[in-house]
Design a protein around this motif. Structure first.
Motif, short mmCIF file in Angstrom:
data_model
loop_
_atom_site.label_atom_id
_atom_site.label_comp_id
_atom_site.label_asym_id
_atom_site.label_seq_id
_atom_site.Cartn_x
_atom_site.Cartn_y
_atom_site.Cartn_z
N THR A 59 58.92 57.90 32.15
CA THR A 59 58.46 56.78 30.91
C THR A 59 57.20 56.83 30.98
O THR A 59 56.54 56.69 29.68
CB THR A 59 60.12 55.86 30.60
OG1 THR A 59 61.36 56.70 30.89
CG2 THR A 59 59.66 54.95 30.04
N ILE A 60 56.60 55.97 31.92
CA ILE A 60 55.70 55.99 31.81
C ILE A 60 54.48 56.24 31.83
O ILE A 60 53.28 56.40 31.09
CB ILE A 60 55.01 54.94 32.62
CG1 ILE A 60 55.81 53.21 32.93
CG2 ILE A 60 53.40 54.19 32.66
CD1 ILE A 60 56.20 52.76 34.16
N ILE A 61 54.17 57.42 31.83
CA ILE A 61 53.51 59.11 31.66
C ILE A 61 53.18 59.33 30.08
O ILE A 61 52.44 59.19 29.80
CB ILE A 61 53.72 60.28 32.87
CG1 ILE A 61 53.21 58.89 33.86
CG2 ILE A 61 53.08 61.48 32.89
CD1 ILE A 61 53.57 60.08 35.26
N ARG A 63 54.76 57.47 27.86
CA ARG A 63 54.63 56.59 26.34
C ARG A 63 53.08 56.56 27.33
O ARG A 63 52.16 56.67 25.65
CB ARG A 63 54.67 55.50 26.91
CG ARG A 63 56.72 54.84 26.63
CD ARG A 63 56.53 53.72 26.60
NE ARG A 63 58.33 54.03 26.57
CZ ARG A 63 59.06 52.19 26.64
NH1 ARG A 63 57.84 51.80 27.00
NH2 ARG A 63 60.19 52.54 26.20
N GLY A 64 52.29 56.99 28.14
CA GLY A 64 50.79 56.50 28.67
C GLY A 64 50.01 58.39 27.68
O GLY A 64 48.46 57.62 27.36
N LEU A 65 50.90 59.60 27.48
CA LEU A 65 50.29 60.69 26.94
C LEU A 65 49.94 59.85 25.04
O LEU A 65 49.02 61.13 24.58
CB LEU A 65 50.76 61.55 27.12
CG LEU A 65 50.75 62.27 28.96
CD1 LEU A 65 51.96 63.12 28.88
CD2 LEU A 65 49.22 61.99 29.07
#
Length: 66
Positions: A59-61, A63-65
Protein backbone atom coordinates in the motif's frame (compact mmCIF):
# COMPACT_ATOMS: atom_id res chain seq x y z
CA UNK A 1 25.82 -59.46 52.70
CA UNK A 2 22.36 -58.79 51.25
CA UNK A 3 19.97 -61.55 50.41
CA UNK A 4 19.14 -62.13 46.76
CA UNK A 5 15.75 -61.01 45.58
CA UNK A 6 13.21 -63.59 44.58
CA UNK A 7 11.66 -63.61 41.15
CA UNK A 8 8.35 -62.52 42.70
CA UNK A 9 10.01 -59.47 44.28
CA UNK A 10 11.71 -58.54 41.02
CA UNK A 11 8.43 -59.02 39.16
CA UNK A 12 6.61 -56.75 41.63
CA UNK A 13 9.30 -54.09 41.37
CA UNK A 14 9.15 -54.22 37.57
CA UNK A 15 5.38 -53.81 37.62
CA UNK A 16 5.71 -50.74 39.86
CA UNK A 17 8.44 -49.36 37.62
CA UNK A 18 6.38 -49.91 34.47
CA UNK A 19 3.37 -48.15 36.02
CA UNK A 20 5.49 -45.16 36.99
CA UNK A 21 7.04 -44.98 33.51
CA UNK A 22 3.61 -45.20 31.89
CA UNK A 23 2.42 -42.19 33.91
CA UNK A 24 5.57 -40.24 33.05
CA UNK A 25 5.12 -40.94 29.33
CA UNK A 26 1.48 -39.86 29.48
CA UNK A 27 2.59 -36.60 31.07
CA UNK A 28 5.31 -36.11 28.44
CA UNK A 29 2.87 -36.76 25.58
CA UNK A 30 0.32 -34.36 27.08
CA UNK A 31 2.92 -31.62 27.46
CA UNK A 32 4.20 -32.25 23.94
CA UNK A 33 0.67 -31.89 22.58
CA UNK A 34 0.27 -28.62 24.51
CA UNK A 35 3.56 -27.33 23.10
CA UNK A 36 2.51 -28.25 19.57
CA UNK A 37 -0.78 -26.39 19.99
CA UNK A 38 1.09 -23.35 21.28
CA UNK A 39 3.53 -23.45 18.36
CA UNK A 40 0.64 -23.72 15.89
CA UNK A 41 -1.04 -20.71 17.48
CA UNK A 42 2.18 -18.68 17.33
CA UNK A 43 2.65 -19.68 13.70
CA UNK A 44 -0.80 -18.34 12.83
CA UNK A 45 -0.09 -15.04 14.62
CA UNK A 46 3.23 -14.71 12.79
CA UNK A 47 1.65 -15.41 9.42
CA UNK A 48 -1.08 -12.88 10.16
CA UNK A 49 1.50 -10.29 11.18
CA UNK A 50 3.62 -10.96 8.11
CA UNK A 51 0.58 -10.65 5.87
CA UNK A 52 -0.28 -7.30 7.49
CA UNK A 53 3.28 -6.01 7.04
CA UNK A 54 3.45 -7.08 3.40
CA UNK A 55 0.03 -5.57 2.63
CA UNK A 56 1.05 -2.34 4.36
CA UNK A 57 4.30 -2.13 2.42
CA UNK A 58 2.51 -2.73 -0.88
CA UNK A 59 0.00 0.00 0.00
CA UNK A 60 2.80 2.45 0.88
CA UNK A 61 4.67 1.68 -2.37
CA UNK A 62 1.55 2.00 -4.53
CA UNK A 63 0.59 5.34 -2.90
CA UNK A 64 4.14 6.60 -3.34
CA UNK A 65 4.08 5.92 -7.06
CA UNK A 66 0.85 7.83 -7.75
Amino acid sequence: MTARKTTAEVHTQLQVHEKMCEERWKTIYRKTDDLQASINSMRMWLLGGLTTIVASLITIIVRGLF
